[in-house]
Design an enzyme around this catalytic site. Structure first.
Site, PDB file in Angstrom:
ATOM      1  N   ASP A 174     -81.836 -36.670  -9.133  1.00  0.00           N
ATOM      2  CA  ASP A 174     -82.464 -37.276  -8.208  1.00  0.00           C
ATOM      3  C   ASP A 174     -81.451 -38.169  -7.929  1.00  0.00           C
ATOM      4  O   ASP A 174     -81.070 -39.332  -8.784  1.00  0.00           O
ATOM      5  CB  ASP A 174     -83.857 -37.957  -8.374  1.00  0.00           C
ATOM      6  CG  ASP A 174     -84.569 -38.638  -7.382  1.00  0.00           C
ATOM      7  OD1 ASP A 174     -84.993 -37.837  -6.513  1.00  0.00           O
ATOM      8  OD2 ASP A 174     -84.264 -39.613  -7.087  1.00  0.00           O
ATOM      9  N   ASN A 182     -81.309 -44.140   3.595  1.00  0.00           N
ATOM     10  CA  ASN A 182     -81.551 -43.665   4.665  1.00  0.00           C
ATOM     11  C   ASN A 182     -82.174 -44.677   5.637  1.00  0.00           C
ATOM     12  O   ASN A 182     -81.754 -44.766   6.525  1.00  0.00           O
ATOM     13  CB  ASN A 182     -82.645 -42.552   4.422  1.00  0.00           C
ATOM     14  CG  ASN A 182     -82.023 -41.095   4.261  1.00  0.00           C
ATOM     15  OD1 ASN A 182     -81.001 -40.999   4.375  1.00  0.00           O
ATOM     16  ND2 ASN A 182     -82.785 -40.273   3.765  1.00  0.00           N
ATOM     17  N   HIS A 187     -80.470 -41.268   8.869  1.00  0.00           N
ATOM     18  CA  HIS A 187     -80.432 -39.965   8.126  1.00  0.00           C
ATOM     19  C   HIS A 187     -79.215 -39.076   8.074  1.00  0.00           C
ATOM     20  O   HIS A 187     -78.720 -38.392   7.051  1.00  0.00           O
ATOM     21  CB  HIS A 187     -81.743 -39.027   8.648  1.00  0.00           C
ATOM     22  CG  HIS A 187     -82.976 -39.849   8.193  1.00  0.00           C
ATOM     23  ND1 HIS A 187     -83.630 -39.381   7.116  1.00  0.00           N
ATOM     24  CD2 HIS A 187     -83.763 -40.402   9.013  1.00  0.00           C
ATOM     25  CE1 HIS A 187     -84.760 -39.861   7.099  1.00  0.00           C
ATOM     26  NE2 HIS A 187     -84.997 -40.718   8.184  1.00  0.00           N
ATOM     27  N   ASP A 191     -77.567 -37.207   4.928  1.00  0.00           N
ATOM     28  CA  ASP A 191     -77.251 -35.943   4.891  1.00  0.00           C
ATOM     29  C   ASP A 191     -75.730 -35.888   4.101  1.00  0.00           C
ATOM     30  O   ASP A 191     -75.525 -34.990   3.471  1.00  0.00           O
ATOM     31  CB  ASP A 191     -77.281 -35.165   6.242  1.00  0.00           C
ATOM     32  CG  ASP A 191     -78.623 -34.972   6.750  1.00  0.00           C
ATOM     33  OD1 ASP A 191     -79.537 -35.153   5.818  1.00  0.00           O
ATOM     34  OD2 ASP A 191     -78.843 -34.663   7.719  1.00  0.00           O
ATOM     35  N   GLU A 217     -84.232 -35.305  -2.094  1.00  0.00           N
ATOM     36  CA  GLU A 217     -82.941 -35.704  -2.810  1.00  0.00           C
ATOM     37  C   GLU A 217     -83.053 -35.234  -4.132  1.00  0.00           C
ATOM     38  O   GLU A 217     -82.233 -35.833  -5.029  1.00  0.00           O
ATOM     39  CB  GLU A 217     -82.871 -37.305  -2.584  1.00  0.00           C
ATOM     40  CG  GLU A 217     -83.797 -37.946  -3.511  1.00  0.00           C
ATOM     41  CD  GLU A 217     -85.131 -38.260  -2.374  1.00  0.00           C
ATOM     42  OE1 GLU A 217     -85.632 -39.353  -2.936  1.00  0.00           O
ATOM     43  OE2 GLU A 217     -85.558 -37.442  -1.551  1.00  0.00           O
TER      44      GLU A 217
END
Length: 304
Positions: A174, A182, A187, A191, A217
């Site tokens: 994770d 974010n 975002h 990404d 994630e």
């Protein structure tokens, strides 16, 4: 340039067909026997083999059958034996066409062009089907396998464990503080991290390992033939590579270091698949609870 092999015991036929097709722009080789042609095909893929039926030690039908079973090559049977053989028999053996001698070169050229055209269509169709198959099991952002494929593969690995009693480990990863990243940088920048982690996982895995996007994630790695202690080596390699891949969002005052919390566990005989996955998940959250950027291991009894 398309490649064509001619197999015929008659030297005059071999030479005349080879000369015509060479002048027409094909890469041509000629053989007097099936064994010579098969030896050549083992190291030199060909688009088409043109063969007569009577051949020393075998027949054109047997040669066709061998080629279709072992090579990605089309076969045209060109023979002067108009009795005792049929178009249907040739096609049933795997031939793409059946032509009687004497044949006009113009007609042979038309037959070759048709076979090559169908060959190209088949290759394009197969490529498209393969792409669709990959899309069905691949996460489009990270290019790792998706969650559905993960469960299918993990079930297969557990079956293999039950047959051979070889070790099997599972890793769950994770990204630390991903929501904060974010919220801070957007975002699109998030990404970028997901894409990079997918790349890091692919580059750090061994040939027998496989990586998956578990969701959001979270990522997971199946480690066949691997004890949980051996899995630490892979986990550390991924963790180190991700730390080294710093990010520089436009609004960030300095590069951002991304860390991973990782959980590792080893499969034990007889346990349900879901419990195996849940234990890896608990191990990962243990790393989170301990301060993140850590690797934690749990066994079936939840003891470290």
């Amino acid at each position: 340039m398309s490649s064509i092999a001619i197999v015929d015991e008659d030297k005059n036929v071999r030479d005349s067909v080879a000369d015509y097709l060479t002048l027409a722009g094909f890469d041509v080789v000629a053989f007097a026997s099936a064994s010579e042609a098969l030896t050549h095909l083992e190291t030199n893929p060909m688009d088409i083999v043109i063969t007569d039926i009577p051949l020393k030690g075998t027949s054109g039908f047997e040669l066709t059958d061998t080629i279709k079973k072992n090579f990605s090559t089309d076969v045209i049977i060109l023979t002067g034996y108009s009795t005792g053989y049929s178009y249907e028999e040739a096609i049933n053996k795997g031939a793409s066409d059946f032509v009687f001698k004497p044949v006009r070169f113009e007609e042979l050229m038309l037959r070759i062009k048709r076979v090559l055209h169908e060959r190209r269509l088949t290759c394009e169709r197969n490529d498209m089907l393969n792409r669709l198959k990959r899309m069905a099991v691949t996460d489009p952002l990270t290019r790792l396998f998706n969650l559905r494929y993960f469960y299918n593969q993990l079930e297969k690995e557990i079956d293999r464990f039950n047959r051979y009693s070889r070790p099997l480990s599972l890793m769950l990863l994770d990204i630390d503080n991903f929501k904060i990243f974010n919220d801070t940088y957007g975002h699109l920048e998030g990404d970028r991290i997901l894409v990079n982690l997918g790349k890091v996982i692919r580059e750090c895995l061994r040939a027998m390992d496989s990586g998956y996007r578990f969701g959001g994630e979270e990522f997971t790695v199946i480690l066949p033939e691997t004890t949980v202690n051996e899995g630490i080596v892979v986990a550390e390699r991924i963790q180190r590579a991700m730390r080294d891949a710093s990010f520089s969002p436009p609004s960030a005052p300095e590069p951002v270091i991304t860390t991973l919390s990782i959980g590792l566990t080893e499969y034990e005989s007889g346990e349900p698949l879901k419990e195996f996955v849940r234990r890896a998940d608990r191990a990962m959250y243990l790393s989170k609870a301990r301060g993140k950027d850590l690797i934690s291991m749990l066994n079936k009894n939840n003891a470290e």
